[in-house]
Scaffold this motif. Structure first.
Motif, PDB file in Angstrom:
ATOM      1  N   PHE A   1       3.726 -12.584  -5.404  1.00 13.28           N
ATOM      2  CA  PHE A   1       3.780 -14.040  -5.263  1.00 13.28           C
ATOM      3  C   PHE A   1       3.554 -14.452  -3.875  1.00 13.28           C
ATOM      4  O   PHE A   1       2.866 -15.279  -3.506  1.00 13.28           O
ATOM      5  N   VAL A   2       4.422 -13.612  -2.958  1.00 16.78           N
ATOM      6  CA  VAL A   2       4.658 -14.070  -1.441  1.00 16.78           C
ATOM      7  C   VAL A   2       3.318 -13.564  -0.682  1.00 16.78           C
ATOM      8  O   VAL A   2       2.824 -14.462   0.021  1.00 16.78           O
ATOM      9  N   ALA A   3       2.528 -12.383  -1.140  1.00 18.92           N
ATOM     10  CA  ALA A   3       1.476 -12.206  -0.419  1.00 18.92           C
ATOM     11  C   ALA A   3       0.310 -12.926  -0.768  1.00 18.92           C
ATOM     12  O   ALA A   3      -0.741 -12.906   0.283  1.00 18.92           O
ATOM     13  N   ALA A   4       0.377 -13.886  -1.673  1.00 18.30           N
ATOM     14  CA  ALA A   4      -0.932 -14.529  -1.942  1.00 18.30           C
ATOM     15  C   ALA A   4      -0.733 -16.095  -1.099  1.00 18.30           C
ATOM     16  O   ALA A   4      -1.633 -16.682  -0.759  1.00 18.30           O
ATOM     17  N   MET A   5       0.439 -16.163  -0.301  1.00 17.74           N
ATOM     18  CA  MET A   5       0.464 -17.268   0.473  1.00 17.74           C
ATOM     19  C   MET A   5      -0.257 -16.851   1.850  1.00 17.74           C
ATOM     20  O   MET A   5      -0.478 -15.819   2.219  1.00 17.74           O
ATOM     21  N   ASP A   6      -0.716 -17.980   2.373  1.00 18.53           N
ATOM     22  CA  ASP A   6      -1.438 -17.888   3.621  1.00 18.53           C
ATOM     23  C   ASP A   6      -0.741 -17.128   4.735  1.00 18.53           C
ATOM     24  O   ASP A   6       0.480 -17.600   5.061  1.00 18.53           O
ATOM     25  N   GLY A   7      -1.330 -16.414   5.632  1.00 22.07           N
ATOM     26  CA  GLY A   7      -0.850 -16.057   6.931  1.00 22.07           C
ATOM     27  C   GLY A   7       0.530 -14.997   6.613  1.00 22.07           C
ATOM     28  O   GLY A   7       1.088 -14.574   7.497  1.00 22.07           O
ATOM     29  N   VAL A   8       0.501 -14.338   5.193  1.00 27.00           N
ATOM     30  CA  VAL A   8       1.753 -13.618   5.167  1.00 27.00           C
ATOM     31  C   VAL A   8       1.433 -11.981   5.613  1.00 27.00           C
ATOM     32  O   VAL A   8       0.146 -11.683   5.091  1.00 27.00           O
ATOM     33  N   LEU A   9       2.160 -11.407   6.089  1.00 25.56           N
ATOM     34  CA  LEU A   9       2.199  -9.898   6.556  1.00 25.56           C
ATOM     35  C   LEU A   9       3.220  -9.328   5.716  1.00 25.56           C
ATOM     36  O   LEU A   9       4.498  -9.749   6.004  1.00 25.56           O
ATOM     37  N   THR A  10       2.821  -8.529   5.032  1.00 27.78           N
ATOM     38  CA  THR A  10       3.720  -7.621   4.045  1.00 27.78           C
ATOM     39  C   THR A  10       4.029  -6.053   4.551  1.00 27.78           C
ATOM     40  O   THR A  10       2.936  -5.597   4.691  1.00 27.78           O
ATOM     41  N   LEU A  11       5.239  -6.014   4.847  1.00 24.17           N
ATOM     42  CA  LEU A  11       5.472  -4.499   5.272  1.00 24.17           C
ATOM     43  C   LEU A  11       6.365  -3.852   4.327  1.00 24.17           C
ATOM     44  O   LEU A  11       7.447  -4.597   3.837  1.00 24.17           O
ATOM     45  N   ARG A  12       6.062  -2.566   4.097  1.00 22.28           N
ATOM     46  CA  ARG A  12       6.594  -1.783   2.887  1.00 22.28           C
ATOM     47  C   ARG A  12       7.117  -0.310   3.589  1.00 22.28           C
ATOM     48  O   ARG A  12       6.295   0.403   3.241  1.00 22.28           O
ATOM     49  N   PRO A  13       7.858  -0.341   4.338  1.00 21.22           N
ATOM     50  CA  PRO A  13       8.398   1.005   5.130  1.00 21.22           C
ATOM     51  C   PRO A  13       8.589   2.004   4.206  1.00 21.22           C
ATOM     52  O   PRO A  13       9.046   2.024   3.100  1.00 21.22           O
ATOM     53  N   ALA A  14       7.891   3.421   4.515  1.00 18.28           N
ATOM     54  CA  ALA A  14       7.783   4.482   3.872  1.00 18.28           C
ATOM     55  C   ALA A  14       7.847   5.617   4.615  1.00 18.28           C
ATOM     56  O   ALA A  14       7.722   5.841   5.838  1.00 18.28           O
ATOM     57  N   PRO A  15       8.506   6.684   4.060  1.00 20.66           N
ATOM     58  CA  PRO A  15       8.478   8.160   4.851  1.00 20.66           C
ATOM     59  C   PRO A  15       7.219   8.187   5.743  1.00 20.66           C
ATOM     60  O   PRO A  15       6.004   7.995   5.125  1.00 20.66           O
TER      61      PRO A  15
ATOM     62  N   PHE B   1       9.451  -6.490   3.431  1.00 21.30           N
ATOM     63  CA  PHE B   1       9.603  -7.427   4.646  1.00 21.30           C
ATOM     64  C   PHE B   1       8.412  -8.411   4.744  1.00 21.30           C
ATOM     65  O   PHE B   1       7.311  -7.841   4.683  1.00 21.30           O
ATOM     66  N   PHE B   2       8.646  -9.507   4.472  1.00 23.59           N
ATOM     67  CA  PHE B   2       7.534 -10.855   4.498  1.00 23.59           C
ATOM     68  C   PHE B   2       7.756 -11.630   5.901  1.00 23.59           C
ATOM     69  O   PHE B   2       8.651 -12.081   6.246  1.00 23.59           O
ATOM     70  N   TYR B   3       6.720 -11.448   6.449  1.00 16.40           N
ATOM     71  CA  TYR B   3       6.487 -12.156   8.063  1.00 16.40           C
ATOM     72  C   TYR B   3       5.404 -13.209   7.710  1.00 16.40           C
ATOM     73  O   TYR B   3       4.365 -12.940   7.247  1.00 16.40           O
ATOM     74  N   TYR B   4       5.614 -14.467   8.455  1.00 19.38           N
ATOM     75  CA  TYR B   4       4.335 -15.259   8.621  1.00 19.38           C
ATOM     76  C   TYR B   4       3.786 -14.745  10.067  1.00 19.38           C
ATOM     77  O   TYR B   4       4.447 -14.795  10.821  1.00 19.38           O
ATOM     78  N   ALA B   5       2.660 -14.193   9.659  1.00 20.43           N
ATOM     79  CA  ALA B   5       1.613 -13.525  10.906  1.00 20.43           C
ATOM     80  C   ALA B   5       0.190 -13.551  10.611  1.00 20.43           C
ATOM     81  O   ALA B   5      -0.197 -12.755  10.044  1.00 20.43           O
ATOM     82  N   PRO B   6      -0.282 -14.750  10.932  1.00 20.45           N
ATOM     83  CA  PRO B   6      -1.767 -14.969  10.427  1.00 20.45           C
ATOM     84  C   PRO B   6      -2.544 -14.024  11.185  1.00 20.45           C
ATOM     85  O   PRO B   6      -3.615 -13.588  10.681  1.00 20.45           O
ATOM     86  N   ASP B   7      -2.280 -13.321  12.062  1.00 22.73           N
ATOM     87  CA  ASP B   7      -3.140 -12.500  13.118  1.00 22.73           C
ATOM     88  C   ASP B   7      -2.684 -11.157  12.523  1.00 22.73           C
ATOM     89  O   ASP B   7      -3.352 -10.094  12.931  1.00 22.73           O
ATOM     90  N   GLY B   8      -1.943 -10.768  11.498  1.00 20.55           N
ATOM     91  CA  GLY B   8      -1.677  -9.540  10.736  1.00 20.55           C
ATOM     92  C   GLY B   8      -0.782  -8.658  11.865  1.00 20.55           C
ATOM     93  O   GLY B   8      -0.677  -7.442  11.592  1.00 20.55           O
ATOM     94  N   VAL B   9      -0.321  -9.340  12.879  1.00 24.82           N
ATOM     95  CA  VAL B   9       0.769  -8.379  13.842  1.00 24.82           C
ATOM     96  C   VAL B   9       2.096  -9.050  13.686  1.00 24.82           C
ATOM     97  O   VAL B   9       2.369 -10.257  13.482  1.00 24.82           O
TER      98      VAL B   9
END
Length: 158
Positions: free
Chosen positions: A9-23, A36-44
């Motif tokens: 749902f959140v990833a489908a919103m515009d400009g969202v960067l989704t981070l899923r930390p892993a080992p 973690f969900f950030y508004y980051a249209p540049d992907g950073v």
């Protein structure tokens, strides 16, 4: 809502960067398994910004009220802003009330057990009662994060 449903749902919103930390990705092990969900249209990841929403999957020091040590338990945390926080809790954020020590009920919108003063809401194991509210609150948090981003000086903001 499952974690995957929330993430989709959140990833489908515009400009969202989704981070899923892993080992192995350089993230601290305390973040592994969370989202973690950030508004980051540049992907950073924005240098000065916090995520607008998170999904946590384990108890953290000082934050065990959600009982995330149960199988398949998760909590969605939402930077819903002052208006939504007040609407859902009946009080404005920023008060000096201590964090609650009472166990959080599943499928209920509550003040975040640690970040309520900053206007964060939380839902442990969102289900049928909170599905619509959770989606609406996530949309509001996204809109607020986008507005903050657009106000920032610099090449990608205001």
């Amino acid at each position: 809502m499952t974690q995957d449903e929330i993430i989709s749902f959140v990833a489908a919103m515009d400009g969202v960067l989704t981070l899923r930390p892993a080992p192995g990705d350089g993230s601290p092990d305390v973040a592994w398994g969370d989202t973690f969900f950030y508004y980051a249209p540049d992907g950073v990841v924005p240098a000065a910004a916090q995520p607008f929403a998170t999904i946590v999957t384990k108890n953290l020091p000082g934050d065990a009220t959600s009982r995330l040590d149960r199988p398949d338990a998760h909590r969605v945390n939402i930077a819903a802003g002052k208006e939504e926080f007040t609407r859902w809790t009946g009080r404005p954020p920023g008060g000096r009330e201590p964090a609650t020590t009472a166990p959080a009920a599943d499928d209920t919108v509550v003040a975040h057990p640690v970040y309520a003063a900053a206007g964060w809401l939380a839902v442990v194991n969102p289900g049928p009662r909170t599905r619509t509210a959770t989606a609406e609150l996530l949309s509001t948090a996204h809109r607020l994060a986008r507005a903050r981003h657009e106000r920032r000086p610099g090449p990608s903001g205001g």
